[in-house]
Design an enzyme around this catalytic site. Sequence first.
Site, PDB file in Angstrom:
ATOM      1  N   ALA A  33      42.913  45.115  35.289  1.00 53.62           N
ATOM      2  CA  ALA A  33      42.585  43.900  36.024  1.00 53.62           C
ATOM      3  C   ALA A  33      41.854  44.233  37.308  1.00 53.62           C
ATOM      4  O   ALA A  33      41.698  45.393  37.670  1.00 53.62           O
ATOM      5  CB  ALA A  33      43.849  43.111  36.323  1.00 53.62           C
ATOM      6  N   ASN A  34      41.407  43.195  37.992  1.00 48.32           N
ATOM      7  CA  ASN A  34      40.790  43.294  39.308  1.00 48.32           C
ATOM      8  C   ASN A  34      41.713  42.663  40.318  1.00 48.32           C
ATOM      9  O   ASN A  34      42.505  41.799  39.991  1.00 48.32           O
ATOM     10  CB  ASN A  34      39.475  42.502  39.326  1.00 48.32           C
ATOM     11  N   ARG A  35      41.531  43.028  41.580  1.00 43.81           N
ATOM     12  CA  ARG A  35      42.301  42.447  42.662  1.00 43.81           C
ATOM     13  C   ARG A  35      41.628  41.141  43.067  1.00 43.81           C
ATOM     14  O   ARG A  35      40.620  41.158  43.750  1.00 43.81           O
ATOM     15  CB  ARG A  35      42.243  43.420  43.832  1.00 43.81           C
TER      16      ARG A  35
END
Length: 226
Positions: A33-35
């Site tokens: 995932a991404n932040r």
Amino acid sequence: EALLAPSGPLAGRHVLVTSGPTHEPIDPVRYLANRSSGRQGHAIAAAAAEAGARVTLVSGPVSIADPAGAAVVRIETAEEMKAAVLAALPADIAVFAAAVADWRPQATHGSKMKKGADGPPTLALTENPDILATVGRLGEGRPRLVVGFAAETDDLIANGRAKLARKRADAIVANDVSAETGVMGGPANTVHILTADGVEDWPTLSKAEVGRRLVAWLAARLEAAG
Ligand code: CTP
Ligand code: CA
């Protein structure tokens, strides 16, 4: 209580917004995932609804509330986000605020990967489709205004300009996401609006205020374009 016809600078317009991260499954219990909190994208969707637009918000998994007045389409992966975006067209304006995972695991394991004598697994990755570039390069059915973000830690303006050209966007909202800025997940944002005409530096504003100001800016551009 009477239903009022929408009024405001974007009445009668359809605005499409992407927001949040994407989750790319590794196995049933793990993902890449991404932040991203979704705060900036959701604020843009809320501001567009406030301005009278019909709003479709395509959002990855976030823990914040749905913005008032937007139809929310929930997705997990980049491939799902791309399909939901294309299904939501046509739109007058499309704003791509999502932090899309650039890569996904080449294969998703159907059962949980277990630790073993072989040591840690190697994750083979494959590149996700670029949703903004796909929409920016559409011939028929391209929204009148296509706007992307550029999340950078270095060479903000130069990298933003390259994205403006590569993705055929009408504008890129460039923001510095270095850890010390507190932008990722935080309440405020300092952005620079890049277009073919040049750069507009905006002061540090709350993400809600960036949303309202961006929506006003877009409504004016749409109006000017006739
Ligand atoms: N974007 C997208 N689909 C992707 C990757 C990015 O729609 N697969 C959009 C983002 O929503 C954003 C813009 O493209 O509006 C720029 O995203 P960014 O991550 O800054 O750029 P990338 O092209 O992915 O390049 P890099 O991460 O290598 O800087
Ligand atoms: Ca990226």
